[in-house]
Design an enzyme around this catalytic site. Structure first.
Site, PDB file in Angstrom:
ATOM      1  N   SER A   8     -10.652 103.426   3.364  1.00  0.00           N
ATOM      2  CA  SER A   8     -10.174 103.832   4.690  1.00  0.00           C
ATOM      3  C   SER A   8      -9.547 102.668   5.452  1.00  0.00           C
ATOM      4  CB  SER A   8     -11.337 104.410   5.506  1.00  0.00           C
ATOM      5  OG  SER A   8     -12.380 103.470   5.616  1.00  0.00           O
ATOM      6  N   HIS A  29      -6.791 109.229   0.728  1.00  0.00           N
ATOM      7  CA  HIS A  29      -7.861 109.074   1.706  1.00  0.00           C
ATOM      8  C   HIS A  29      -8.398 110.435   2.123  1.00  0.00           C
ATOM      9  CE1 HIS A  29      -9.264 107.619   5.901  1.00  0.00           C
ATOM     10  NE2 HIS A  29     -10.235 107.548   5.031  1.00  0.00           N
ATOM     11  N   GLU A  41      -4.945 112.350   3.159  1.00  0.00           N
ATOM     12  CA  GLU A  41      -3.911 111.408   3.591  1.00  0.00           C
ATOM     13  C   GLU A  41      -3.463 110.623   2.359  1.00  0.00           C
ATOM     14  OE1 GLU A  41      -3.754 108.749   7.676  1.00  0.00           O
ATOM     15  OE2 GLU A  41      -5.443 108.450   6.338  1.00  0.00           O
ATOM     16  N   ASN A  79      -7.239 106.964  10.817  1.00  0.00           N
ATOM     17  CA  ASN A  79      -8.234 105.998  11.289  1.00  0.00           C
ATOM     18  C   ASN A  79      -7.654 105.050  12.334  1.00  0.00           C
ATOM     19  OD1 ASN A  79     -10.281 107.077   9.835  1.00  0.00           O
ATOM     20  ND2 ASN A  79     -10.490 105.402   8.389  1.00  0.00           N
TER      21      ASN A  79
END
Length: 288
Positions: A8, A29, A41, A79
């Site tokens: 991440s 991800h 992702e 994130n």
């Protein structure tokens, strides 16, 4: 073979430097909890081939995920926009806001869980590792809160260890706030009352602002990808349409005015993105 990482935070390009075929290295991800969160992702570097990207996107769809392709960079997209939201929640705790007040305000806004609950669910150790990486990349606007750092240093890991900001029973069911956490906060013993609307503004606006920065930087290809990523990856309230739909509903000029007011009180954390200022000045929207 294609080599995909679920990291991440680690830039995919850093992983690809050790590869004989960097064109076949990509990020995939997933989001926690994986069986519930629909987003995947896919992170590509300048070296990732179009064939690799196409195969990974097709595979993601095959296993039932909604896929967006984003450019490599610290925190990628989801994130990265989550970080200022979480950090500002922590700073509210630094100032004496209660854990319940922060979580309740964001649930009332429309998130499925509050930001403090989310930290416990994801794992405080993961937040502790990703925080410094984001701060190093983006400076003061991504600096973690003192409360979060102290809670992590105390050895609390969140729900998986049945000990975080909240207490958990043997089955992992949440039992309420762990009052012992308050002894770790800078504002020990002093509670402040902040209106829910103020909590929402201070946490959500920097998320919207960071989403615009990601569009500016080419991390996401379009406002549509930004909205899909936020709704399906972190549970941004679907009825608000995602960060860019919500920005259009509020009006860029209104958001810039609110950001400027917050930035005057907390310098460096709420500086409006250049693209957002341009939209405010021209009166244009992100969607037609």
């Amino acid at each position: 073979a294609i080599f995909a990482s679920n990291t991440s935070t680690i830039p995919i390009r850093d992983i690809a430097t050790a590869a004989v075929h960097p064109d076949q290295v990509v990020g995939m991800h997933f989001f926690s909890p994986v069986h519930k969160m629909p987003l995947l992702e896919v992170i590509v570097t300048p070296e990732t081939s179009a064939q690799t990207t196409a195969k990974v996107v097709a595979y993601g769809k095959q296993i039932g995920k909604t896929v967006i392709v984003v450019r490599d960079g610290p925190g990628f997209y989801v994130n990265r926009i989550l970080a200022p939201y979480i950090n500002e929640s922590g700073k509210l705790l630094d100032e004496g806001s209660s854990i319940e007040a922060v979580d309740d305000a964001l649930v009332a806004f429309g998130f499925p869980v509050g930001p403090i609950t989310l930290l416990d669910e994801v794992g405080l150790d993961i937040a502790g590792k990703s925080g410094p990486i984001m701060a190093a990349a983006f400076g003061d606007r991504m600096s973690p809160s003192a409360t979060l750092q102290r809670v992590i240093e105390s050895g609390r890991l969140g729900r998986k260890a049945k000990r975080g900001f909240y207490r958990y029973d043997a089955q992992g069911k949440r039992q309420g706030v762990d009052e012992g956490v308050y002894t770790l906060m800078p504002a020990t013993g002093s509670r402040t009352s902040v209106a829910a609307e103020e909590i929402q503004r201070r946490t959500v606006l920097p998320m919207l602002n960071e989403a615009v920065r990601c569009l500016e930087d080419g991390i996401i290809r379009s406002p549509r990808d930004g909205d899909i990523g936020a709704v399906f990856g972190i549970g941004f309230p679907p009825f608000r349409g995602g960060p860019f739909r919500f920005l259009d509903a509020l009006g860029a000029a209104t958001v810039v005015t609110q950001l400027d007011a917050l930035n005057a009180r907390y310098p460096g954390r709420f500086e409006a993105a250049a693209l957002l200022r341009a939209k405010a000045a021209s009166g244009t929207r992100f969607y037609p």
